[in-house]
Write a protein that holds these residues in place. Structure first.
Motif, PDB file in Angstrom:
ATOM      1  N   ILE A  17       0.824  -1.211   0.000  1.00 20.31           N
ATOM      2  CA  ILE A  17       0.000   0.000   0.000  1.00 20.31           C
ATOM      3  C   ILE A  17       0.859   1.261   0.000  1.00 20.31           C
ATOM      4  N   LEU A  18       1.809   1.366   0.917  1.00 23.54           N
ATOM      5  CA  LEU A  18       2.638   2.566   0.997  1.00 23.54           C
ATOM      6  C   LEU A  18       3.475   2.770  -0.264  1.00 23.54           C
ATOM      7  N   PRO A  19       4.182   1.757  -0.771  1.00 29.27           N
ATOM      8  CA  PRO A  19       4.933   1.985  -2.004  1.00 29.27           C
ATOM      9  C   PRO A  19       4.059   2.406  -3.185  1.00 29.27           C
ATOM     10  N   VAL A  20       2.885   1.805  -3.325  1.00 24.38           N
ATOM     11  CA  VAL A  20       1.994   2.174  -4.434  1.00 24.38           C
ATOM     12  C   VAL A  20       1.497   3.602  -4.255  1.00 24.38           C
ATOM     13  N   LEU A  21       1.145   3.981  -3.026  1.00 22.28           N
ATOM     14  CA  LEU A  21       0.719   5.361  -2.775  1.00 22.28           C
ATOM     15  C   LEU A  21       1.840   6.353  -3.084  1.00 22.28           C
ATOM     16  N   LEU A  22       3.070   5.990  -2.766  1.00 22.48           N
ATOM     17  CA  LEU A  22       4.190   6.883  -3.073  1.00 22.48           C
ATOM     18  C   LEU A  22       4.384   7.047  -4.578  1.00 22.48           C
ATOM     19  N   VAL A  23       4.262   5.972  -5.324  1.00 24.53           N
ATOM     20  CA  VAL A  23       4.401   6.076  -6.781  1.00 24.53           C
ATOM     21  C   VAL A  23       3.270   6.924  -7.364  1.00 24.53           C
ATOM     22  N   LEU A  24       2.049   6.702  -6.896  1.00 22.23           N
ATOM     23  CA  LEU A  24       0.914   7.501  -7.384  1.00 22.23           C
ATOM     24  C   LEU A  24       1.067   8.968  -6.996  1.00 22.23           C
ATOM     25  N   SER A  25       1.546   9.210  -5.783  1.00 14.65           N
ATOM     26  CA  SER A  25       1.775  10.601  -5.345  1.00 14.65           C
ATOM     27  C   SER A  25       2.859  11.251  -6.189  1.00 14.65           C
ATOM     28  N   GLY A  26       3.887  10.495  -6.502  1.00 13.07           N
ATOM     29  CA  GLY A  26       4.952  11.021  -7.359  1.00 13.07           C
ATOM     30  C   GLY A  26       4.449  11.370  -8.740  1.00 13.07           C
ATOM     31  N   ALA A  27       3.594  10.512  -9.272  1.00 14.54           N
ATOM     32  CA  ALA A  27       3.018  10.798 -10.591  1.00 14.54           C
ATOM     33  C   ALA A  27       2.153  12.051 -10.534  1.00 14.54           C
ATOM     34  N   PHE A  76      10.109  10.040  -5.750  1.00 14.36           N
ATOM     35  CA  PHE A  76       9.010   9.259  -5.186  1.00 14.36           C
ATOM     36  C   PHE A  76       9.167   7.762  -5.468  1.00 14.36           C
ATOM     37  N   VAL A  77       9.689   7.407  -6.625  1.00 14.15           N
ATOM     38  CA  VAL A  77       9.915   5.995  -6.932  1.00 14.15           C
ATOM     39  C   VAL A  77      10.998   5.426  -6.018  1.00 14.15           C
ATOM     40  N   LEU A  78      12.045   6.194  -5.754  1.00  9.72           N
ATOM     41  CA  LEU A  78      13.084   5.745  -4.818  1.00  9.72           C
ATOM     42  C   LEU A  78      12.529   5.572  -3.407  1.00  9.72           C
ATOM     43  N   LEU A  79      11.691   6.500  -2.974  1.00 13.03           N
ATOM     44  CA  LEU A  79      11.051   6.357  -1.660  1.00 13.03           C
ATOM     45  C   LEU A  79      10.157   5.116  -1.621  1.00 13.03           C
ATOM     46  N   ALA A  80       9.453   4.874  -2.701  1.00 14.35           N
ATOM     47  CA  ALA A  80       8.595   3.685  -2.770  1.00 14.35           C
ATOM     48  C   ALA A  80       9.444   2.415  -2.685  1.00 14.35           C
ATOM     49  N   GLY A  81      10.561   2.414  -3.371  1.00 12.45           N
ATOM     50  CA  GLY A  81      11.451   1.255  -3.311  1.00 12.45           C
ATOM     51  C   GLY A  81      12.015   1.037  -1.927  1.00 12.45           C
ATOM     52  N   ALA A  82      12.360   2.130  -1.249  1.00 10.47           N
ATOM     53  CA  ALA A  82      12.936   2.021   0.097  1.00 10.47           C
ATOM     54  C   ALA A  82      11.926   1.521   1.120  1.00 10.47           C
ATOM     55  N   THR A  83      10.656   1.792   0.902  1.00  3.81           N
ATOM     56  CA  THR A  83       9.634   1.349   1.851  1.00  3.81           C
ATOM     57  C   THR A  83       8.997   0.019   1.453  1.00  3.81           C
ATOM     58  N   SER A  84       9.429  -0.530   0.344  1.00  3.43           N
ATOM     59  CA  SER A  84       8.844  -1.788  -0.107  1.00  3.43           C
ATOM     60  C   SER A  84       9.567  -2.971   0.539  1.00  3.43           C
ATOM     61  N   PRO A  85       8.954  -4.143   0.494  1.00  2.59           N
ATOM     62  CA  PRO A  85       9.606  -5.336   1.034  1.00  2.59           C
ATOM     63  C   PRO A  85      10.805  -5.794   0.206  1.00  2.59           C
ATOM     64  N   LEU A  86      11.014  -5.206  -0.964  1.00  5.70           N
ATOM     65  CA  LEU A  86      12.119  -5.624  -1.823  1.00  5.70           C
ATOM     66  C   LEU A  86      13.484  -5.301  -1.236  1.00  5.70           C
ATOM     67  N   ARG A 112       8.379  -5.030   9.677  1.00  3.97           N
ATOM     68  CA  ARG A 112       7.227  -4.868   8.795  1.00  3.97           C
ATOM     69  C   ARG A 112       7.567  -3.814   7.756  1.00  3.97           C
ATOM     70  N   PRO A 113       7.039  -3.948   6.543  1.00  4.37           N
ATOM     71  CA  PRO A 113       7.303  -2.972   5.494  1.00  4.37           C
ATOM     72  C   PRO A 113       6.787  -1.588   5.890  1.00  4.37           C
ATOM     73  N   GLY A 114       7.518  -0.569   5.489  1.00  6.44           N
ATOM     74  CA  GLY A 114       7.132   0.802   5.777  1.00  6.44           C
ATOM     75  C   GLY A 114       7.678   1.324   7.089  1.00  6.44           C
ATOM     76  N   CYS A 115       8.283   0.477   7.892  1.00  8.51           N
ATOM     77  CA  CYS A 115       8.828   0.894   9.187  1.00  8.51           C
ATOM     78  C   CYS A 115      10.191   1.555   8.963  1.00  8.51           C
ATOM     79  N   THR A 116      10.296   2.827   9.320  1.00  4.10           N
ATOM     80  CA  THR A 116      11.556   3.543   9.102  1.00  4.10           C
ATOM     81  C   THR A 116      12.679   3.001   9.980  1.00  4.10           C
ATOM     82  N   TYR A 117      12.350   2.530  11.166  1.00  3.62           N
ATOM     83  CA  TYR A 117      13.383   1.975  12.041  1.00  3.62           C
ATOM     84  C   TYR A 117      13.901   0.645  11.501  1.00  3.62           C
ATOM     85  N   CYS A 118      13.010  -0.124  10.900  1.00  3.36           N
ATOM     86  CA  CYS A 118      13.418  -1.383  10.274  1.00  3.36           C
ATOM     87  C   CYS A 118      14.317  -1.098   9.074  1.00  3.36           C
ATOM     88  N   LEU A 119      13.955  -0.096   8.290  1.00  3.93           N
ATOM     89  CA  LEU A 119      14.760   0.289   7.140  1.00  3.93           C
ATOM     90  C   LEU A 119      16.131   0.778   7.591  1.00  3.93           C
TER      91      LEU A 119
END
Length: 145
Positions: free
Chosen positions: A6-16, A38-48, A74-81
């Motif tokens: 959800i968060l990565p897709v929202l970031l890509v849509l927001s970037g667009a 925005f695509v880089l942010l989406a990648g950073a918050t994704s499970p990839l 969990r994906p989207g967690c800044t501390y996990c990243l």
């Protein structure tokens, strides 16, 4: 499973959406920069970004056999990243459990954190450590063979 995206897709849509304004105004460079950001942010918050997650039971079994820590995230967690990025290549030497994919892992995190799903929670020798310093986690790794 779709919740993790959800968060990565929202970031890509927001970037667009953010890039549409400058693109219409005749500034394609700014539009491209915004979209790439925005695509880089989406990648950073994704499970990839994280090593392939495994089930909590399997992670516990493997950890008991070789002494490697288990990280609940969990994906989207800044501390996990932050933990993942600061560990660098050593991140692949830990066992990663995505609590959004594994209800048993989420239950273990809640049990360790007074009912809260606070991540990252790192288990070393069956002892939980919530949001530990990445250098401390690295020091808990057994020597590389």
């Amino acid at each position: 499973m779709t919740r993790v995206w959800i968060l990565p897709v929202l970031l890509v849509l927001s970037g667009a959406a953010a890039a549409t304004g400058p693109a219409r105004s005749g500034d394609p460079v700014l539009a491209a920069v915004l979209l790439v950001l925005f695509v880089l942010l989406a990648g950073a918050t994704s499970p990839l970004v994280f090593p392939r997650p495994i089930a909590a039971a399997e992670a516990r079994r493997r950890s008991a056999a070789d002494g490697r820590p288990v990280v609940y995230w969990r994906p989207g967690c800044t501390y996990c990243l932050r933990l993942r990025l600061r560990l660098g290549r050593d991140a692949s030497r830990l066992y990663w459990v995505d609590i959004w994919r594994d209800p048993a892992g989420a239950a273990e995190v809640r049990a360790a954190n007074g009912g809260d799903e606070t991540v990252p929670t790192v288990f070393v020798a069956d002892r939980p450590h919530t949001n530990p310093d990445p250098s401390w986690v690295r020091a808990q790794l057994p020597p590389a063979a």
